[in-house]
Structures are given as structure tokens and as C-alpha cells.
Design an enzyme around this catalytic site. Structure first.
Site, PDB file in Angstrom:
ATOM      1  N   VAL A  58      16.549   9.169  -0.118  1.00  0.00           N
ATOM      2  CA  VAL A  58      17.364  10.309  -0.517  1.00  0.00           C
ATOM      3  C   VAL A  58      18.464  10.563   0.514  1.00  0.00           C
ATOM      4  CG1 VAL A  58      17.358  12.800  -1.021  1.00  0.00           C
ATOM      5  CG2 VAL A  58      15.472  11.359  -1.811  1.00  0.00           C
ATOM      6  N   CYS A  59      18.149  10.372   1.783  1.00  0.00           N
ATOM      7  CA  CYS A  59      19.091  10.679   2.873  1.00  0.00           C
ATOM      8  C   CYS A  59      20.458  10.016   2.708  1.00  0.00           C
ATOM      9  CB  CYS A  59      18.477  10.323   4.221  1.00  0.00           C
ATOM     10  SG  CYS A  59      16.944  11.208   4.569  1.00  0.00           S
ATOM     11  N   PRO A  60      20.534   8.713   2.423  1.00  0.00           N
ATOM     12  CA  PRO A  60      21.867   8.131   2.305  1.00  0.00           C
ATOM     13  C   PRO A  60      22.667   8.702   1.134  1.00  0.00           C
ATOM     14  CG  PRO A  60      20.189   6.496   1.738  1.00  0.00           C
ATOM     15  CD  PRO A  60      19.487   7.699   2.287  1.00  0.00           C
ATOM     16  N   GLU A  71      22.599  11.822   0.128  1.00  0.00           N
ATOM     17  CA  GLU A  71      23.118  13.109   0.590  1.00  0.00           C
ATOM     18  C   GLU A  71      24.271  12.934   1.573  1.00  0.00           C
ATOM     19  OE1 GLU A  71      19.607  16.303   0.699  1.00  0.00           O
ATOM     20  OE2 GLU A  71      19.484  14.787   2.275  1.00  0.00           O
ATOM     21  N   LEU A  72      24.095  12.044   2.529  1.00  0.00           N
ATOM     22  CA  LEU A  72      25.128  11.845   3.546  1.00  0.00           C
ATOM     23  C   LEU A  72      26.403  11.280   2.925  1.00  0.00           C
ATOM     24  CD1 LEU A  72      22.914  10.504   6.468  1.00  0.00           C
ATOM     25  CD2 LEU A  72      23.797  12.820   6.147  1.00  0.00           C
TER      26      LEU A  72
END
Length: 187
Positions: free
Chosen positions: A46-48, A50-51
């Protein structure tokens, strides 16, 4: 106790930014609006997304005088490796702060001690370094940078217009409210 209106606590950290390692302290967050977006870990799922989403909005945030930062408990070395290998993270032009000691994550009360990672926490600081917006998600729930943009615009509006407040779903240019005795019970 809420972190709202509290001031950023002292810290020292190293970030990966534009191909370089840069040192940061709480002083770097004073004098301008700032967004700190905490995320659990590099090389995840999920992190990439969002970033990358936040990176797409970065130029508009910059026009508004807002600096953007990503933060995880990974090192600045891991941030560089992730930047070099991920197509999504290659689009990130804002500093990715390494917080391997967890100092920042603890200061913002998003540290998951038993995992050594941060929750998905988003914080907007005013030029005095005070937290004006905070939102913390479970790590399975991704964030939306367009909603963050609306909140930053509202925070900046309220700061520039004392005595006015932004109602639900307020967007730039929409009507605000001026709390007063005459308004009680009229909404």
C-alpha cells in the site's frame, strides 16, 4: 491528550532526497507549512501507492507553500534502494525521512512498538511547527492525497481568516461560517 496544536518535538534524522542524504531537525519544519506522512515500511504494498499519489500532488502543495515529507522507520539507505528499484517511488521528489530509532514515530504517537513500524499517520504543521491536522489509519487502509489537499487548504484558510471556520465538505472558494450567538441553532 491530542497532538492537535502541539509543537513538533526536537529530533535529528537523515532523509533521502533528490539523490542525496540530507540531515533534518525540527527547525526545518518552521517557517513553512509542512506535511509529514508516516507509512509502515519500504518495499511493501500500500505504501508505494500512497507515496506515488502524494507525489502527484506535490507541485500543487509547493504552489501553496507546503513542504511534503514521507517518514518510515526504515533507514535513509533503504529509502535510496527503494527509490532506485520501484517505478512508483522513482516519482517521489520529496524527502523520505529515515526513522530507524523510532524517535519521530514516537513523537507523533504512531509507533507500533511490537512491530517497530509506524501506523499510517498524516500530520499538517503550520509555519510555527504546530500540528493543525492529524489523521491516523490502520495499516490496511490507504490514504487519498486529494482529501489531504482539501484539509491543507482549509487549515491555511482558517489560519488566514481568524473568526471563520470551514464546514463539512468545504472546498476552496466555498462559503465559511462565522461562529456567533446569532448562528446558534440556525444550522
Amino acid at each position: 491528550m491530542s497532538l492537535i496544536n502541539s509543537t513538533i518535538k526536537p529530533f535529528k534524522a537523515t532523509a533521502f532526497h533528490n539523490g542525496k542524504f540530507v540531515d533534518l531537525t525540527e527547525g526545518d519544519f518552521k517557517g513553512t507549512w509542512s506535511i509529514l506522512m508516516f507509512y509502515p515500511a519500504d518495499f511493501t504494498f500500500v505504501c508505494p501507492t500512497e507515496l506515488e499519489d502524494l507525489a502527484a500532488f506535490q507541485p500543487e502543495f509547493e504552489k501553496m507553500g507546503v513542504k511534503v515529507y514521507g517518514v518510515s522507520t526504515d533507514s535513509h539507505f533503504a529509502h535510496k534502494a527503494w527509490h532506485d528499484t520501484s517505478e512508483a517511488i522513482k516519482k517521489v521528489n520529496y524527502p523520505l525521512i529515515g526513522d530507524p530509532t523510532g524517535t519521530l514515530s514516537r513523537n507523533f504517537e504512531v509507533m507500533i512498538e511490537e512491530e517497530g513500524m509506524a501506523l499510517r499517520g498524516t500530520f499538517v504543521l503550520n509555519p510555527e511547527g504546530e500540528i493543525k491536522v492529524m489523521e491516523v489509519h490502520d495499516n490496511g487502509i490507504g490514504r487519498d492525497a486529494s482529501e489531504l489537499m482539501r484539509k491543507v487548504k482549509a487549515a491555511q484558510y482558517v489560519a488566514a481568516h481568524p473568526g471563520e471556520v470551514c464546514p463539512a465538505k468545504w472546498s476552496e472558494g466555498a462559503e465559511t461560517l462565522k461562529p456567533s450567538l446569532d448562528l446558534v441553532g440556525k444550522i
